[in-house]
Write a protein that holds these residues in place. Structure first.
Motif, short mmCIF file in Angstrom:
data_model
loop_
_atom_site.label_atom_id
_atom_site.label_comp_id
_atom_site.label_asym_id
_atom_site.label_seq_id
_atom_site.Cartn_x
_atom_site.Cartn_y
_atom_site.Cartn_z
N ASP A 333 44.29 19.93 28.45
CA ASP A 333 43.34 20.17 27.17
C ASP A 333 43.21 21.55 26.45
O ASP A 333 43.19 21.57 25.30
CB ASP A 333 41.81 19.80 27.75
CG ASP A 333 41.67 18.53 28.14
OD1 ASP A 333 42.52 17.65 27.68
OD2 ASP A 333 40.69 17.96 29.14
N LYS A 334 43.33 22.50 27.14
CA LYS A 334 43.50 23.75 26.60
C LYS A 334 44.71 24.15 25.91
O LYS A 334 44.71 24.51 24.85
CB LYS A 334 43.49 25.00 27.71
CG LYS A 334 42.11 25.02 28.70
CD LYS A 334 42.40 26.31 29.70
CE LYS A 334 40.94 26.18 30.52
NZ LYS A 334 40.99 27.17 31.47
N GLU A 337 44.10 21.94 22.62
CA GLU A 337 43.56 22.45 21.67
C GLU A 337 44.07 23.93 21.04
O GLU A 337 43.66 24.08 19.75
CB GLU A 337 41.98 23.29 22.52
CG GLU A 337 41.01 23.75 21.71
CD GLU A 337 39.89 24.12 22.61
OE1 GLU A 337 38.91 24.73 21.88
OE2 GLU A 337 39.74 23.57 23.80
N ARG A 340 46.63 22.20 18.54
CA ARG A 340 45.91 21.84 17.44
C ARG A 340 45.38 22.98 16.40
O ARG A 340 45.69 22.98 15.15
CB ARG A 340 44.79 20.94 17.79
CG ARG A 340 45.02 19.55 18.27
CD ARG A 340 43.87 18.85 18.30
NE ARG A 340 43.12 19.12 19.24
CZ ARG A 340 42.93 18.94 20.57
NH1 ARG A 340 43.74 18.00 21.05
NH2 ARG A 340 41.88 19.29 21.37
#
Length: 942
Positions: A333-334, A337, A340
């Motif tokens: 997830d990190k 993120e 992105r």
């Protein structure tokens, strides 16, 4: 003698007790339970007989007889159940209950024998012989019990025999010996009922039963016939690393291994046990927490003959796996993120920068065209050069951000390989020469002339690599190499290499070279513009096209970047020798070396008429008069009559007898035929085809569509040298004659295949036009009849023919249809076939228009009318009647019916003006000009 007889039976009594003990030592199972019951029955038989030996009066002896019969009645049933288990033969529960009920009924008659005459009609006590005994006369029920026991024994034997023939394994073979255990009893029974106890002095049956049981137990334990599955299961359950619990139908604990007790110590406590089991049972397929550990629970019911017997529960320790998964998800997830955010930033900034840069570049271009003073012009050019560099950097960032976000799409289209490479490399030719470098081009002359793929991004990869080579090479050379490998399904692998003698790359930097925003040795190369995105973009684009990119480099000596991608072949004609110079467009002819073989005899074998005509015409250009055969059988027939051919061109895929089978039979015709080189013709030339054909009697192969260069190469290689003649031949360039344009047909590439000779190309089109409707009919017939083989052969032929004239889309559709028909589970896609036929019909109509434009359609439509064998003239009534039918068919738009009627009329003698009029009507019908055809026909009706 009495004492000896008593001692022997006492020993047998002890032996029967040992039998019971031996069976009890086995793990409990259905099989061992039946064997235990049989052992008890044997024990009762021998015990009852000992009591009979010791009997002193009628009543005591009658009781001992009843004990014997109690064992005898149930012995056969238990042995039958045991053997069935050993032989894996299922006896339904209801049938087992019936057998035991019958035994119980017989026993009831025995127990009440002194009160009726059904089992024994007479019971007496005698004292003669070795010992006092009871003598009975058998009644009806007793005789029925004998027959019943014989049937049980026969069933016993039948099960063993059936098992042996059903499953001839070692165990089945051993069970075949089990009926031998009845031999002692059978012998003893024969003596007892044949000779009589009065003559032999005692009853040998009880002793024989003990001996037979001993033999049975020996066979069972010698060959391990008892069911040991339970033992294995218990061992496995105890030694697995997961918790395992077994419950009965009422969820009572039957078994738990050590791991399960370690997880739930409360299982030892009767009060806590039920609550733990209920909690675990409710967590099926879920997770439960126990002492900071996570366990996944799996509950499975188990059955015996479709009856629920209980549940097995597994406890899988997932603690580490769950923790690892959580950590990975957090890290993922990190990373996503951050990625992105980076991608959005790059995309936004590159778009924002591009807008003012376009204004700067546009203004600079306007200034340069306004003829400024020399000093100003020089400064404007500096701005333009710097702007171009900056725009290139911005474009690279934008491309990279698109790749990162998944927005960059690969767009495929057809492109000319020669022109494409020439345009791409010409951009660097001047730049490399200005730096004093040697630009070495190594382009394979056999590369296909036209390919299909994402040429835009392929060019971007090549230019990125060449641009890097130009930046980092100050002296020496830059080399560009392009080669190819043939793969399956008309796919090729293009291999490219860009090498230079530049500064090279440090070994420690190579693993990070294709990372984004990475540049090697920045301090030394501070004057070189760039973001470090070029190689990262090249890597992503290469992988997007199914390829890979790599590098080899020696620091201070140079680098070599290599990559490959996959593309589709549209036109397999080789590009020839490559140069950056373009040909003289003012001339429409060029000379090339041409071979002829006027004395050669060639046989062309192909089931498709168009293919036969095409290769025959191509050979005629080389002054070879070729014979043709439409099937393998016709080929063999022709060779049997004349085996003097110098070469055979044979279609690989033909119905009834394919090319491989035909080639094998050709070798058997004669010694001369066996020496004729056979060349395979195939539209499925894939990797490994050469080896396959060589192993099956061919000396080589030609891929359809065939071209002149390939044919000449084969002829030079396999014809006798004395037949070959070399001469100069004028090859026409494209555009030298009237252009032909069809929708979805690349006529330009197709013309190149025929040496840009329009007349030759039109001749091939006329062959297709002539056979097209027949081929469509053959395809429809094969589809309607479900004839997979004929269907596959027909669409295979369409694939090759369409590819030859440049109808790539139609060729691909036919190829897909053939692939379906030759799959492991072949099928015909009717919808796709109808679409194929529809496109084929449209193409035939377009070919008809083209032939009309070039003055060939008239002869095509009416050329098959043999005017040398005309029938007698029609009467005026017949004339008017047939023409009326033709008009009616035209009015119904039934083209085929109208054409058939007119051809039938033309087969008769008539005036020449009438004949010409009807021929014109035929042409009009073919061109869908029905009103004109009606006018012409009305004009000739008298």
């Amino acid at each position: 003698m009495y004492n000896i007889l008593l001692i022997i039976h006492l020993v047998l009594f002890i032996v029967s007790l040992l039998y019971i003990g031996i069976v009890l030592l086995e793990k409990a199972s259905d099989t061992s339970k039946y064997l235990f019951a049989a052992s008890i029955s044997v024990f009762l038989v021998i015990m009852g007989y000992i009591l009979e030996l010791m009997g002193t009066d009628r009543n005591f002896s009658l009781v001992s007889l009843k004990v014997q019969l109690l064992g005898l009645f149930f012995l056969n049933s238990f042995l039958l159940f045991f053997i069935a288990k050993c032989c894996n033969s299922y006896i339904p529960t209801c049938f087992r209950v019936i057998l035991l009920t019958i035994d119980s009924i017989f026993l009831l008659f025995v127990m009440t024998a002194e009160y009726h005459k059904f089992f024994f009609t007479d019971i007496s006590f005698v004292t003669d012989g070795y010992y006092s005994r009871i003598v009975v006369t058998e009644g009806v029920v007793c005789r029925i019990s004998h027959i019943y026991n014989m049937l049980m024994i026969l069933g016993f034997i039948a099960i063993c025999i059936v098992d042996y023939f059903k499953n001839k394994k070692r165990k089945s073979f051993e069970t075949l010996f089990l009926p031998i255990c009845y031999c002692p009893t059978a012998i003893a029974s024969s003596l007892y009922y044949g000779v009589g106890v009065e003559k032999i002095g005692f009853n040998p049956v009880p002793a024989s039963i003990v001996i037979g049981m001993g033999f049975l137990l020996f066979m069972v334990y010698r060959f391990r016939l008892l069911d040991t599955r339970q033992v294995a299961m218990d061992s496995i359950a105890e030694n697995v690393n997961e918790g395992y619990i077994v419950l009965d139908v009422g969820k009572n604990l039957l078994f738990a291994n050590k791991i399960a007790y370690d997880i739930f110590p409360g299982l030892y406590n009767a009060k806590e046990k039920s609550a733990i089991i209920e909690e675990v049972f409710a967590k099926n397929t879920k997770y439960m927490e126990v002492d900071n550990k996570s366990y996944q629970v799996s509950v499975s019911p188990f059955y015996d003959r479709r009856t629920l017997k209980g549940y097995s529960m597994w406890l899988f320790d997932k603690t580490e796996e769950i923790e690892s998964t959580k950590r990975l998800i957090e890290l993922k997830d990190k990373a996503e993120e951050a990625n992105r955010a980076k991608t959005v930033f790059l995309a936004t900034m590159s778009h924002e920068l591009r807008t003012p840069m376009n204004a700067i570049m546009g203004t600079t271009e306007l200034l340069l065209h306004s003829s400024p003073e020399p000093e100003v012009e020089e400064k404007v050019e500096d701005i333009s050069r710097a702007g171009n560099v900056l725009l290139q950097i911005i474009s690279g960032i934008l491309d990279f951000s698109k790749i990162e976000s998944g927005e960059l799409e690969l767009v495929e289209f057809n492109y000319d390989t020669l022109t494409y490479l020439r345009d791409t490399l010409s951009m660097f030719d001047k730049r490399i020469n200005e730096k004093g470098l040697d630009f070495r081009l190594i382009i394979s002359p056999t590369m296909p002339r036209e390919l299909r793929g994402d040429a835009t991004h392929l060019r971007q990869i090549i230019t990125n690599l060449l641009d890097n080579a130009c930046k980092y090479t100050k002296k020496g050379f830059i080399a560009f190499k392009a080669d190819w490998e043939e793969m399956e399904d008309d796919t090729v692998r293009l291999n490219f290499t860009v090498a230079d003698s530049g500064i090279g790359i440090k070994e420690k930097s190579i693993p990070y070279l294709f990372d984004s925003f990475k540049r090697d040795d920045i301090r030394q190369n501070i004057d070189i513009e760039g973001t470090g995105l070029g190689l990262a973009i090249a890597k992503r684009l290469t992988e997007g096209m199914g390829g890979e990119i790599g590098v080899e480099s020696t620091y201070g000596e140079g680098s070599s970047f290599s990559f490959y991608v996959y593309q589709k072949v549209v036109n397999p004609v080789p590009i020839g020798e490559f140069t950056l110079e373009r040909g003289d467009s003012g001339s429409n002819m060029e000379k090339e070396e041409w071979i002829t073989a006027p004395g050669a005899r060639v046989l062309c074998v192909d089931d498709n008429e168009t293919n036969r005509k095409v290769i025959r015409d191509l050979l005629s250009l080389l002054k070879i008069e070729a014979d043709t055969a439409s099937s393998g059988a016709q080929c063999l027939s022709m060779l049997s009559e004349d085996d003097g051919y110098h070469m055979i061109f044979m279609d690989y895929m033909m119905p009834y007898m394919d090319g491989i089978e035909t080639a094998e039979r050709v070798r058997l015709i004669s010694e001369n035929a066996a020496k004729i080189p056979i060349i395979a013709l195939t539209a499925n030339a894939v990797a490994g085809a050469q080896e396959m054909f060589l192993q099956n009697g061919f000396v080589g192969y030609l891929s359809k569509p065939v071209d002149m260069k390939s044919i000449q190469k084969i002829l030079v290689e396999f014809l006798p040298p004395g037949l070959i003649r070399k001469e100069e031949h004028a090859m026409k360039e494209s555009g030298s004659e009237k252009e032909i344009i069809f929708p979805e047909v690349d006529t330009k590439s197709a013309l190149e295949r025929y040496g840009n000779d329009l007349s030759r190309y039109l001749q091939v089109l006329s062959y297709i036009y002539e056979d097209g409707e027949k081929q469509i009919l053959r395809i429809r017939t094969a589809m309607d009849e479900g004839n997979i083989n004929d269907y596959a052969c027909e669409v295979h032929a369409v694939k090759g023919v369409m590819k030859g004239i440049g109808a790539v889309t139609l060729s691909e559709m036919a190829g897909e249809a053939e692939k379906n028909a030759r799959a492991e589970e072949p099928f015909i896609d009717r919808a796709k076939t109808e679409e194929l036929i529809e496109k084929y019909e449209v193409l035939l109509a377009n070919i008809g228009f083209a032939l009309t434009d070039h003055g060939l359609i008239h002869s095509k439509i009416t050329g098959d009318l043999d005017e040398g064998e005309l029938k007698e003239a029609l009467s005026e009534e017949e004339w008017d009647e047939n023409l009326a039918k033709a008009l009616e068919a035209i009015g119904l738009l039934d083209e085929k019916a109208a054409e058939t009627i007119l051809k039938e009329i033309l087969s008769h003698s008539m005036e020449e003006d009438r004949r010409e009029a009807l021929k014109k009507a035929l042409v009009c019908i073919k061109e869908f000009e029905y009103e004109e055809a009606q006018k012409i026909i009305n004009g000739v009706i008298k």
